[in-house]
Design a protein around this motif. Sequence first.
Motif, PDB file in Angstrom:
ATOM      1  N   LYS A  75      -3.473   0.302 -11.769  1.00 25.96           N
ATOM      2  CA  LYS A  75      -3.708   0.835 -10.354  1.00 25.96           C
ATOM      3  C   LYS A  75      -2.553   0.879  -9.330  1.00 25.96           C
ATOM      4  N   TYR A  76      -1.652  -0.373  -9.350  1.00 21.22           N
ATOM      5  CA  TYR A  76      -0.580  -0.290  -8.268  1.00 21.22           C
ATOM      6  C   TYR A  76       0.747  -0.300  -9.680  1.00 21.22           C
ATOM      7  N   GLY A  77       0.684  -0.039 -10.891  1.00 21.63           N
ATOM      8  CA  GLY A  77       1.769  -0.179 -11.804  1.00 21.63           C
ATOM      9  C   GLY A  77       1.774  -1.464 -12.105  1.00 21.63           C
ATOM     10  N   PHE A  78       1.133  -2.753 -12.038  1.00 18.67           N
ATOM     11  CA  PHE A  78       1.412  -3.852 -12.406  1.00 18.67           C
ATOM     12  C   PHE A  78       1.414  -4.304 -13.906  1.00 18.67           C
ATOM     13  N   ASP A  79       0.658  -3.206 -14.561  1.00 21.50           N
ATOM     14  CA  ASP A  79       0.729  -3.477 -15.991  1.00 21.50           C
ATOM     15  C   ASP A  79       2.087  -3.168 -16.573  1.00 21.50           C
ATOM     16  N   LYS A  80       2.879  -2.619 -15.889  1.00 29.02           N
ATOM     17  CA  LYS A  80       4.425  -2.454 -16.300  1.00 29.02           C
ATOM     18  C   LYS A  80       5.246  -2.956 -15.134  1.00 29.02           C
TER      19      LYS A  80
END
Length: 460
Positions: A254-259
């Motif tokens: 959702k906030y790009g924390f997966d990358k």
Amino acid sequence: MKRTLIIILTLILLAAASLTAFFIVKDKQDKIAEKESSQLADYALFSFDADSIKKISIETEDTEYIAEIDDDAQWNMTSTDDFKANSEYFQNVTTYLSTLTAEKDYGEADDEKIALYGLENPIRITASDGTKDYTILVGDPSPTGDVYYIMTGDKSKIYAIDTLYGSVLKTSLTMMKDPMLLPFGDREIASIQLIRDGKTAYDLNYNEEEGLWYLPDEFNKLTTDNTKITSMINIMTRIEAQNFYDEDLEDLSKYGFDKPAAELIVTGLNGVTRKYLFSLYGNETDTYIHVFFNETNQVAAYYTGDCHFINYDYEQFISPQICNVSLNGITGLDFTFEGRSDSFDVNTEADEVKMNGKSLSDFASNTTNSFSVFYSALSALEFSGLDTSATPELTDPILKAVFHFADEPDKTVELVERDDSSCYIFIDGNYTGAYIDKDSFNGKNTLDFFYDSFLVDVEE
């Protein structure tokens, strides 16, 4: 005689009238003073010792938050583990409430007034000392923003309080949350690790007994710059969130924390470890960076400029000088460069330097000075970058400098060709993980230039 009697009677009547007027005025003034005194007492909404408060309850429309003070005078959330309390904020609440005074009142509350002044669904704050509760209901600010409308738990009137206090008591979740990035002080951290692109960018460890920070063993031949590390920590421990978002984020994408742009792992001297993910998400990445707290799944926004440490590498924490040896600290130098080898004996107390057994004073008058310039250029050599994945062999160094000391082992610096433009740096026979560009010591106003100038003076 009759005229005199008339004058006396007139004076008596005037005196009586004046006396009557005096008592009428005095009675009116007394009533005004009594009213003002009663109003002042009514406007004194609370009066208690702020330090006596042990518990604060804040009720919003759908949630109750409870904070309690500990033996160290720090406020802690006891109703939720989702976030850490902003201790300073809760202390301000008790301080402001303890002597809170109204600016004016709007009479007895009724349904119409309650709706008009935003008190239908107010923020309800109750401060308790364990024996007595002090409750305030905070409504809307006035249209001009100079006051807030409130009620108290033991009075039926609606009052106005100064916006300075109202803006604090009209609490929000953001105000209750500790805005600090780290839960540690600048002298309470044991280790800091930053991971970027799946690789460790730096891993710093503190030796509490020595009071020094250390890099991994692979860099033990280079000098750790503790000042740069402590400067970074001073910033990290003072960074405050500018906004809070999701409190229990499950979908990291959702906030790009997966990358993530980076992952930060900080451990305190108390053994507590905190992990964070950083993401340059959204359209304002130049201003804000999003941070995910692994412990609570909280998302917050911080100023991007405050989080520059996520772009650091080991280079930021290493003293750039390769040799960094003062001329006053050595007894000798063996120097090999450009196919030539020279040996120098240094006696700083006698202010004498010998080259290959011969005193420099026997050469041209400026030879001693040109030697000092050459030595300064050698001592000031700086590495250009790190290449920790390389495993070079110590063969055919193009430069070798052996520094001799009175009471310490020799220090040997050697440069081995890396490619056409740079050299690996070895110290005491071990690869340092660093390299130096050849332009740093070859060319005008570099080591090569000043060494050649020195040799010219010697040969004159």
